[in-house]
Design a protein around this motif. Structure first.
Motif, short mmCIF file in Angstrom:
data_model
loop_
_atom_site.label_atom_id
_atom_site.label_comp_id
_atom_site.label_asym_id
_atom_site.label_seq_id
_atom_site.Cartn_x
_atom_site.Cartn_y
_atom_site.Cartn_z
N LEU A 114 0.82 -1.21 0.00
CA LEU A 114 0.00 0.00 0.00
C LEU A 114 0.85 1.27 0.00
CD1 LEU A 114 -2.77 -1.01 2.56
CD2 LEU A 114 -2.88 -1.07 0.06
N LEU A 115 1.89 1.28 0.82
CA LEU A 115 2.71 2.50 0.90
C LEU A 115 3.42 2.80 -0.42
CD1 LEU A 115 4.14 2.25 4.52
CD2 LEU A 115 2.48 3.90 3.64
N PRO A 116 4.07 1.83 -1.06
CA PRO A 116 4.67 2.14 -2.36
C PRO A 116 3.63 2.55 -3.40
CG PRO A 116 5.59 0.11 -1.48
CD PRO A 116 4.43 0.48 -0.60
N VAL B 45 -1.11 0.57 -10.38
CA VAL B 45 -1.39 0.73 -8.96
C VAL B 45 -2.85 0.40 -8.75
CG1 VAL B 45 0.39 2.49 -8.61
CG2 VAL B 45 -1.93 3.19 -9.21
N PRO B 46 -3.27 0.10 -7.51
CA PRO B 46 -4.69 -0.12 -7.25
C PRO B 46 -5.52 1.10 -7.68
CG PRO B 46 -3.38 -0.84 -5.38
CD PRO B 46 -2.44 -0.15 -6.31
N ALA B 47 -6.75 0.85 -8.08
CA ALA B 47 -7.62 1.92 -8.59
C ALA B 47 -7.77 3.06 -7.59
CB ALA B 47 -8.99 1.34 -8.95
N ALA B 48 -7.71 2.77 -6.30
CA ALA B 48 -7.89 3.81 -5.29
C ALA B 48 -6.80 4.86 -5.34
CB ALA B 48 -7.92 3.17 -3.89
N TYR B 49 -5.66 4.54 -5.95
CA TYR B 49 -4.53 5.47 -5.98
C TYR B 49 -4.30 6.07 -7.37
CZ TYR B 49 -3.50 3.30 -1.49
OH TYR B 49 -3.58 2.84 -0.20
#
Length: 366
Positions: A22-24, A153-157
């Motif tokens: 999550l952090l990266p 990256v995940p869609a949330a980001y």
């Protein structure tokens, strides 16, 4: 949930808990902007250069993509000589004189596939800013401008991806007049990378803006707000992104409403008494259960910080957040509206909120 600073400063524990990366992922906002700058430099936007469209229509859903579109409309809408329109579906009047941007993370969303197909059949210029795959890819008719995500990256980001993609489209419309300068996506990427580096898990709480924000909103009733339309978009993004990523409940509302409700949001009896024990509290004898006052997070830019602090002076617990150091001058700044110069400061605050949500998610998983 978060119980204290030492937990969030435990670098080894954070990295061990971050099995999903999550952090990266949350720190890749700059890379996504740089990818869109590279697409522009490669000539991907060449089909738009000679167009003078009747309208630029962005078809998207809610969520991260919708909030990114709202930010672009709030900042660029007043400065470009073409209507910018956000829709959930292709309007019936779309034709060869229009540019249709299909944006969204779900390539299986039938609304996006229908929008791409209908816009293509009507010979509009189609730009795809979401993943080109599945039903959306099958629905494409003829050539399209491909601004799909290049950084996975995940869609949330993907907030910064959609913001950068839309500004790349506006920059590609060279025949359309734009007041002022188009944003420099490469320079914005550098600023976002600098913010992400400062929020590295190895940096302690008092030198890490994302960790500090995470601590301030943990286990507190929180209201997000902004002093401009663009600031409110980022406030809504912060509230929803942190809820989606970490399950921390908050809300976002207009600054005027926050100030007007200041007395009501202060809670009963101000701060929580040190000797309060919920087991022995009798509401009929001791009165209403004490609550911590609502903590307000105001998102603004450094040049308007002076005014915002005075507007919110009556609030019990408020953090005025900017992307730069606190304003030291006591002179009243010249008031101005929201403009393109607000883009980078607000994008930095959006990145900070995304990373704060990642920290809260990891701390809560210990």
């Amino acid at each position: 949930m978060l119980t204290g600073a030492p937990e969030i400063d435990d670098v080894a524990a954070l990295l061990d808990a971050d099995v999903e990366g999550l952090l990266p992922a949350s720190a890749m906002a700059g890379a996504q902007c740089r990818a869109m700058a590279a697409a522009r430099d490669e000539g991907v936007l060449a089909p738009l250069e000679q167009l003078r469209p009747r309208a630029v229509v962005v078809v998207c859903g809610d969520g991260t993509c919708g909030r990114a579109v709202d930010l672009v409309l709030a900042l660029a809408g007043p400065h470009i000589d073409v209507p910018l329109i956000k829709c959930a579906a292709v309007p019936p009047w779309i034709g060869p004189l229009d540019v249709v941007v299909v944006a969204g993370d779900d390539a299986g969303d039938p609304r996006l596939a229908d929008a791409a197909a209908r816009a293509g059949r009507r010979r509009a210029e189609v730009v795809v800013a979401g993943p080109v795959e599945g039903p959306l890819n099958d629905a494409l008719v003829g050539p399209v401008v491909d601004l799909s995500p290049r950084v996975h990256v995940p869609a949330a980001y993907r907030f910064s991806h959609y913001v950068a993609a839309l500004f790349a489209v506006l920059d590609g419309l060279r025949a359309v007049r734009f007041e002022g300068r188009h944003p420099d996506l490469s320079a914005m990427a550098d600023e976002l990378d600098s913010e992400a580096a400062g929020n590295h898990p190895g940096h302690e709480l008092f030198h890490n803006a994302a960790k500090e924000l995470a601590v301030r909103i943990s286990d507190r009733r929180t209201v997000w707000t902004g002093d401009t339309a663009a600031g409110m978009v980022v406030a809504v993004h912060a509230s929803r992104a942190i809820f989606a990523g970490a399950g921390v409940v908050s809300t976002a509302t207009d600054l005027g409403e926050v100030v007007a409700a200041g007395a009501l949001s202060a809670g009963y009896g101000g701060s929580m008494p040190a000797d309060y024990d919920p087991i022995f509290h009798d509401a009929e004898i001791d009165g209403p259960i004490p609550r911590e006052p609502v903590r307000v997070q105001v998102l603004t830019t450094p040049d308007r910080e002076w005014l915002v602090r005075r507007l919110t002076a009556s609030l019990t617990d408020v953090d005025v957040r900017t992307s730069g150091p606190a304003e030291q001058s006591t002179a009243e700044p010249q008031p101005r509206g929201s403009g393109m110069e607000d883009l980078v400061p607000l994008m930095i605050l959006a990145l900070r909120a995304d990373m704060a949500g990642a920290y809260l998610r990891l701390v809560g998983s210990h």
